[in-house]
Design a protein around this motif. Structure first.
Motif, PDB file in Angstrom:
ATOM      1  N   LEU A   1       0.822  -1.221   0.000  1.00  0.00           N
ATOM      2  CA  LEU A   1       0.000   0.000   0.000  1.00  0.00           C
ATOM      3  C   LEU A   1       0.854   1.268   0.000  1.00  0.00           C
ATOM      4  CD1 LEU A   1      -2.912  -0.941   2.444  1.00  0.00           C
ATOM      5  CD2 LEU A   1      -2.983  -0.782  -0.044  1.00  0.00           C
ATOM      6  N   ARG A   2       2.141   1.121   0.321  1.00  0.00           N
ATOM      7  CA  ARG A   2       3.005   2.313   0.239  1.00  0.00           C
ATOM      8  C   ARG A   2       3.311   2.684  -1.202  1.00  0.00           C
ATOM      9  NH1 ARG A   2       7.736   1.260   4.632  1.00  0.00           N
ATOM     10  NH2 ARG A   2       6.328   1.112   6.416  1.00  0.00           N
ATOM     11  N   ARG A   3       3.058   1.744  -2.139  1.00  0.00           N
ATOM     12  CA  ARG A   3       3.361   2.051  -3.543  1.00  0.00           C
ATOM     13  C   ARG A   3       2.389   3.123  -4.047  1.00  0.00           C
ATOM     14  NH1 ARG A   3       1.965  -2.879  -6.100  1.00  0.00           N
ATOM     15  NH2 ARG A   3       2.799  -1.993  -8.001  1.00  0.00           N
ATOM     16  N   PRO A   4       2.934   4.194  -4.638  1.00  0.00           N
ATOM     17  CA  PRO A   4       2.056   5.295  -5.069  1.00  0.00           C
ATOM     18  C   PRO A   4       0.885   4.836  -5.936  1.00  0.00           C
ATOM     19  CG  PRO A   4       4.346   5.956  -5.225  1.00  0.00           C
ATOM     20  CD  PRO A   4       4.364   4.501  -4.857  1.00  0.00           C
ATOM     21  N   VAL A   5       1.088   3.880  -6.847  1.00  0.00           N
ATOM     22  CA  VAL A   5      -0.052   3.431  -7.683  1.00  0.00           C
ATOM     23  C   VAL A   5      -1.183   2.879  -6.837  1.00  0.00           C
ATOM     24  CG1 VAL A   5       0.710   2.805 -10.005  1.00  0.00           C
ATOM     25  CG2 VAL A   5       1.222   1.257  -8.118  1.00  0.00           C
ATOM     26  N   MET A   6      -0.832   2.206  -5.765  1.00  0.00           N
ATOM     27  CA  MET A   6      -1.866   1.620  -4.913  1.00  0.00           C
ATOM     28  C   MET A   6      -2.605   2.721  -4.148  1.00  0.00           C
ATOM     29  SD  MET A   6      -1.879  -1.513  -5.584  1.00  0.00           S
ATOM     30  CE  MET A   6      -2.885  -2.189  -4.282  1.00  0.00           C
ATOM     31  N   GLN A   7      -1.840   3.696  -3.668  1.00  0.00           N
ATOM     32  CA  GLN A   7      -2.480   4.787  -2.926  1.00  0.00           C
ATOM     33  C   GLN A   7      -3.435   5.554  -3.835  1.00  0.00           C
ATOM     34  OE1 GLN A   7       0.252   7.068  -0.586  1.00  0.00           O
ATOM     35  NE2 GLN A   7       0.748   5.273   0.649  1.00  0.00           N
ATOM     36  N   GLU A   8      -3.021   5.682  -5.099  1.00  0.00           N
ATOM     37  CA  GLU A   8      -3.860   6.390  -6.072  1.00  0.00           C
ATOM     38  C   GLU A   8      -5.233   5.716  -6.181  1.00  0.00           C
ATOM     39  OE1 GLU A   8      -4.857   9.349  -7.989  1.00  0.00           O
ATOM     40  OE2 GLU A   8      -2.894   9.334  -7.010  1.00  0.00           O
ATOM     41  N   LYS A   9      -5.231   4.382  -6.220  1.00  0.00           N
ATOM     42  CA  LYS A   9      -6.500   3.656  -6.365  1.00  0.00           C
ATOM     43  C   LYS A   9      -7.378   3.864  -5.123  1.00  0.00           C
ATOM     44  CE  LYS A   9      -4.378   0.090  -9.200  1.00  0.00           C
ATOM     45  NZ  LYS A   9      -4.491   0.722 -10.501  1.00  0.00           N
ATOM     46  N   LEU A  10      -6.753   3.849  -3.939  1.00  0.00           N
ATOM     47  CA  LEU A  10      -7.559   4.059  -2.730  1.00  0.00           C
ATOM     48  C   LEU A  10      -8.078   5.494  -2.661  1.00  0.00           C
ATOM     49  CD1 LEU A  10      -5.760   1.953   0.024  1.00  0.00           C
ATOM     50  CD2 LEU A  10      -7.661   1.337  -1.455  1.00  0.00           C
ATOM     51  N   LYS A  11      -7.308   6.419  -3.213  1.00  0.00           N
ATOM     52  CA  LYS A  11      -7.787   7.809  -3.240  1.00  0.00           C
ATOM     53  C   LYS A  11      -9.006   7.919  -4.154  1.00  0.00           C
ATOM     54  CE  LYS A  11      -3.291   9.874  -2.438  1.00  0.00           C
ATOM     55  NZ  LYS A  11      -2.154  10.510  -3.128  1.00  0.00           N
ATOM     56  N   ILE A  12      -8.939   7.233  -5.301  1.00  0.00           N
ATOM     57  CA  ILE A  12     -10.076   7.263  -6.230  1.00  0.00           C
ATOM     58  C   ILE A  12     -11.303   6.657  -5.558  1.00  0.00           C
ATOM     59  CG2 ILE A  12     -10.944   6.144  -8.351  1.00  0.00           C
ATOM     60  CD1 ILE A  12      -8.232   6.849  -9.607  1.00  0.00           C
ATOM     61  N   ARG A  13     -11.084   5.550  -4.849  1.00  0.00           N
ATOM     62  CA  ARG A  13     -12.188   4.899  -4.139  1.00  0.00           C
ATOM     63  C   ARG A  13     -12.817   5.883  -3.142  1.00  0.00           C
ATOM     64  NH1 ARG A  13     -13.046  -0.898  -2.947  1.00  0.00           N
ATOM     65  NH2 ARG A  13     -14.566  -0.913  -1.278  1.00  0.00           N
ATOM     66  N   ALA A  14     -11.974   6.546  -2.375  1.00  0.00           N
ATOM     67  CA  ALA A  14     -12.490   7.477  -1.366  1.00  0.00           C
ATOM     68  C   ALA A  14     -13.235   8.649  -2.022  1.00  0.00           C
ATOM     69  CB  ALA A  14     -11.349   7.986  -0.495  1.00  0.00           C
ATOM     70  N   LYS A  15     -12.743   9.086  -3.196  1.00  0.00           N
ATOM     71  CA  LYS A  15     -13.427  10.188  -3.894  1.00  0.00           C
ATOM     72  C   LYS A  15     -14.820   9.760  -4.358  1.00  0.00           C
ATOM     73  CE  LYS A  15      -9.664  12.834  -5.961  1.00  0.00           C
ATOM     74  NZ  LYS A  15      -8.919  12.948  -7.225  1.00  0.00           N
ATOM     75  N   ILE A  16     -14.932   8.515  -4.821  1.00  0.00           N
ATOM     76  CA  ILE A  16     -16.242   8.028  -5.266  1.00  0.00           C
ATOM     77  C   ILE A  16     -17.203   8.034  -4.077  1.00  0.00           C
ATOM     78  CG2 ILE A  16     -17.510   6.025  -6.171  1.00  0.00           C
ATOM     79  CD1 ILE A  16     -14.933   5.214  -7.656  1.00  0.00           C
ATOM     80  N   VAL A  17     -16.705   7.571  -2.922  1.00  0.00           N
ATOM     81  CA  VAL A  17     -17.554   7.511  -1.731  1.00  0.00           C
ATOM     82  C   VAL A  17     -17.967   8.927  -1.313  1.00  0.00           C
ATOM     83  CG1 VAL A  17     -17.607   6.863   0.711  1.00  0.00           C
ATOM     84  CG2 VAL A  17     -16.576   5.327  -0.962  1.00  0.00           C
ATOM     85  N   LYS A  18     -17.023   9.853  -1.384  1.00  0.00           N
ATOM     86  CA  LYS A  18     -17.316  11.228  -0.971  1.00  0.00           C
ATOM     87  C   LYS A  18     -18.403  11.842  -1.883  1.00  0.00           C
ATOM     88  CE  LYS A  18     -15.016  15.609   0.027  1.00  0.00           C
ATOM     89  NZ  LYS A  18     -15.148  16.549  -1.097  1.00  0.00           N
ATOM     90  N   SER A  19     -18.209  11.676  -3.190  1.00  0.00           N
ATOM     91  CA  SER A  19     -19.196  12.172  -4.157  1.00  0.00           C
ATOM     92  C   SER A  19     -20.574  11.590  -3.889  1.00  0.00           C
ATOM     93  CB  SER A  19     -18.818  11.674  -5.545  1.00  0.00           C
ATOM     94  OG  SER A  19     -18.219  12.606  -6.277  1.00  0.00           O
ATOM     95  N   THR A  20     -20.570  10.288  -3.604  1.00  0.00           N
ATOM     96  CA  THR A  20     -21.826   9.587  -3.359  1.00  0.00           C
ATOM     97  C   THR A  20     -22.537  10.171  -2.145  1.00  0.00           C
ATOM     98  OG1 THR A  20     -20.862   7.589  -4.272  1.00  0.00           O
ATOM     99  CG2 THR A  20     -22.805   7.306  -2.898  1.00  0.00           C
ATOM    100  N   HIS A  21     -21.788  10.349  -1.052  1.00  0.00           N
ATOM    101  CA  HIS A  21     -22.378  10.945   0.154  1.00  0.00           C
ATOM    102  C   HIS A  21     -22.963  12.315  -0.181  1.00  0.00           C
ATOM    103  CE1 HIS A  21     -21.360   8.066   3.233  1.00  0.00           C
ATOM    104  NE2 HIS A  21     -20.091   8.054   2.910  1.00  0.00           N
ATOM    105  N   GLU A  22     -22.190  13.124  -0.903  1.00  0.00           N
ATOM    106  CA  GLU A  22     -22.642  14.486  -1.195  1.00  0.00           C
ATOM    107  C   GLU A  22     -23.939  14.462  -2.008  1.00  0.00           C
ATOM    108  OE1 GLU A  22     -18.239  16.607  -1.237  1.00  0.00           O
ATOM    109  OE2 GLU A  22     -19.312  16.337  -3.129  1.00  0.00           O
ATOM    110  N   TYR A  23     -23.926  13.653  -3.082  1.00  0.00           N
ATOM    111  CA  TYR A  23     -25.080  13.654  -3.977  1.00  0.00           C
ATOM    112  C   TYR A  23     -26.324  13.135  -3.273  1.00  0.00           C
ATOM    113  CZ  TYR A  23     -28.059  12.737  -8.006  1.00  0.00           C
ATOM    114  OH  TYR A  23     -29.100  12.729  -8.896  1.00  0.00           O
ATOM    115  N   LEU A  24     -26.167  12.011  -2.581  1.00  0.00           N
ATOM    116  CA  LEU A  24     -27.354  11.397  -1.980  1.00  0.00           C
ATOM    117  C   LEU A  24     -27.862  12.250  -0.826  1.00  0.00           C
ATOM    118  CD1 LEU A  24     -26.353   7.635  -2.238  1.00  0.00           C
ATOM    119  CD2 LEU A  24     -27.938   8.914  -3.682  1.00  0.00           C
ATOM    120  N   ASP A  25     -26.934  12.850  -0.098  1.00  0.00           N
ATOM    121  CA  ASP A  25     -27.333  13.740   0.981  1.00  0.00           C
ATOM    122  C   ASP A  25     -28.122  14.933   0.415  1.00  0.00           C
ATOM    123  OD1 ASP A  25     -27.260  14.458   3.729  1.00  0.00           O
ATOM    124  OD2 ASP A  25     -25.869  16.065   3.192  1.00  0.00           O
TER     125      ASP A  25
END
Ligand code: ASP
Length: 575
Positions: A125-149
């Motif tokens: 998970l320290r590999r930047p490519v892996m962190q990038e994927k988790l960041k994308i995942r978190a962004k999707i979740v954030k967008s989802t919370h915002e929209y549905l809220d």
């Protein structure tokens, strides 16, 4: 701990600024009078330069260090780094923690096998490519919370220890200590609960929900996975699809800055199957299926003549380089789809070639070539059978295989569509037994509901799947809200009155107290992340996934438990 900012917050504008940074040593190069350290933190890498007048402790790869220094402009910029125009000239370096030599290379490129990566996932998970994927995942979740809220949805949690929910997979079960011989099931989805929340008057629910299905694993499947789970009351199919298109539009904009053109295309299940040979078609490329029943019926080939369905695909430009061996391999594929064969023809100088060409007379051969738009050096593959599904799915699988092999799929392009108007049931080809194509709570369409008792196979469902780049990224339906109809469906599915009572009694009971018409959907968060991060492996978008054997090489789960625990649970292991 003292820290000015993340590495990648610094830029050419900060030249001259005194900073304190913290991070891991990604690389070090000692040039005698100069020591270069690549310092990595969550934001990225920055070069630290240590001149020989500064005393440095012995720092090695993956040590955690604190760097005090001053930002300077680099003489030769490094275009590979976001911070490549600058460096930090160190005045002091402090070791915060040491590190042993790591069992895998911590870099975007690593040659470690996947099981080693999973065993040492925290390093992976320290590999930047892996962190990038988790960041994308978190962004999707954030967008989802915002929209549905913003759209009046209420986030509600539902139980993990529960009763079996029928999504068609095997359950994971948890033995009860208090009630020996009884088991909780982990939810295959929150389906029953979200419908009960509608009966509970919540009107708009969502949850980033964990789901558990004991299925054979694949590149896009994990035993526990996450859904964006949604349910609404009083909306019709159009209203739900429009609302969900809004969510997808926001996610695509927020996460990859892509303006999703709306409304999305809607394709009926029948059209998807007939044109693309799939209920989750990737329409970024052609190679569509053609109906050739009429023309091949005129040939002298018994399989063609005796089959109810014959379809063909044209694979462009590969006839000459397709070998006998490759054609034999295709025949093996045919078996997987319960087809006796794929007939393979080549087009040369406007004529059919290949061992099956002899069944076509000159004229019919020309008509075939013309009707399906084949050109010289194209390969024509024909499938025939009495099962439309086998013909379509067989050719559909070849369609996507050739698209991949021929590089017909544009990278970083998005293809979103709804597949709608599904059959309510599918029939098992061997037993003839009906099972729900989605789940047994799906509402039949108004137009076909009256066929339920006499011709259930012809009933259509108010169900919809969202398909992105050939992945089923989500699916849902309007639900049955009438107790009698729900009972009938269970009966058509062959459930006994006892089964209905023990498995769904509480659920059917709830229907009699004023159930609102309702419907919903669930998006696969893992699959959405795969698509938006350009990954074809679900394990890359989950922080701590299981391997293909459904085990976790890091924790060694699942594991044996000790005798005391077994006794408490009243369980005896049969070796
Ligand atoms: N429960 C369904 C699933 O998990 C989705 C839905 O119908 O909302 O696939």
């Amino acid at each position: 701990m003292e820290r000015t900012c993340y590495n990648a917050n610094l830029s050419i504008k900060d030249v001259g600024r005194s900073v304190t940074l913290i991070g891991w040593v990604s690389k070090r190069r000692n040039l005698g009078s100069l020591l270069f350290i690549d310092l990595r933190d969550r934001s990225g890498i920055i070069q630290v330069t240590v001149k020989d007048d500064v005393k440095v402790p012995d720092v090695r790869n993956e040590y955690v260090i604190q760097v005090h220094g001053q930002v300077a402009k680099k003489d030769v910029p490094n275009p590979k780094l976001k911070t490549g125009e600058i460096e930090v000239i160190a005045s002091k370096i402090v070791i915060i923690n040491e590190a042993s030599t790591t069992p895998l290379i911590i870099d975007d490129e690593t040659d470690a096998l996947e099981d080693i990566r999973l065993k040492y996932r925290y390093l992976d998970l320290r590999r930047p490519v892996m962190q990038e994927k988790l960041k994308i995942r978190a962004k999707i979740v954030k967008s989802t919370h915002e929209y549905l809220d913003n759209n009046d949805f209420l986030e509600v949690e539902t139980p993990i220890l529960t009763l079996s929910t029928p999504e068609g997979a095997r359950d994971y079960v948890v033995p009860s200590r208090i009630h020996h011989g009884s088991f909780y099931a982990l939810p295959q989805s929150p389906q029953l609960f979200k419908q009960l929340l509608m009966i509970g008057g919540l009107e708009r629910y969502y949850q980033i929900a964990r789901c558990f299905r004991d299925e054979d694993l694949r590149a896009d499947r994990q035993p526990d996975f996450t859904q964006i789970d949604i349910e609404t009351s009083f909306l019709d199919e159009n209203q739900i699809l429009n609302l969900m298109e809004g969510l997808l539009k926001k996610i695509f904009k927020d996460v990859v800055d892509y303006d999703l053109p709306l409304p999305l295309r809607r394709l009926s299940y029948e059209e998807a199957l007939n044109r693309y040979g799939s209920d989750k078609p990737d329409t970024r490329y052609g190679i569509e299926l053609n109906d050739v029943k009429e023309i091949v019926s005129k040939t002298s080939f018994p399989l063609f003549v005796n089959s109810m369905y014959s379809k063909a695909i044209v694979v462009p430009g590969i006839a000459e380089k397709t070998s006998r061996k490759q054609i034999d391999e295709l025949q093996l594929e045919a078996k997987k789809f319960r087809l006796s064969s794929f007939i393979v023809l080549k087009v040369k100088d406007g004529h059919l070639e290949g061992s099956a060409a002899k069944f076509f007379n000159e004229e019919d051969g020309h008509v075939l070539i013309k009707n399906i738009g084949a050109q010289d050096n194209d390969l024509i593959i024909i499938a025939s059978s009495n099962s439309l599904a086998n013909v379509c799915f067989g050719l559909g699988a070849l369609r996507s295989k050739y698209a991949r092999e021929l590089g017909l799929i544009k990278a970083n392009s998005y293809d979103l569509l709804w597949v709608v108007d599904f059959p309510l049931f599918e029939k098992d080809q061997d037993s003839g037994k009906l099972s729900p194509l989605h789940h047994p709570f799906t509402r039949p369409t108004k137009e076909t509901a009256q066929l339920l008792l006499n011709d259930p196979a012809s009933v259509h469902a108010s169900a919809y799947d969202i398909v992105i780049n050939g992945y089923e990224a989500g699916g849902g339906s309007l639900r049955i809200y009438d107790q009698k109809m729900q009972k009938t469906i269970f009966e058509v599915l062959g459930l006994s009155q006892e089964d209905i009572k023990s498995k769904f009694g509480f659920f059917i009971d709830a229907f009699k107290y004023g159930t609102p018409p309702h419907g919903g959907i669930a998006f696969g968060l893992d699959r959405l992340t795969m698509i938006l991060s350009g990954s074809d492996n679900i394990r890359d978008v989950i922080a701590f996934p299981k391997n293909l054997k459904a085990t976790c090489p890091m924790t060694d789960a699942p594991s044996k438990i000790d005798q005391t625990q077994l006794d408490e649970l009243g369980i005896k292991i049969v070796e």
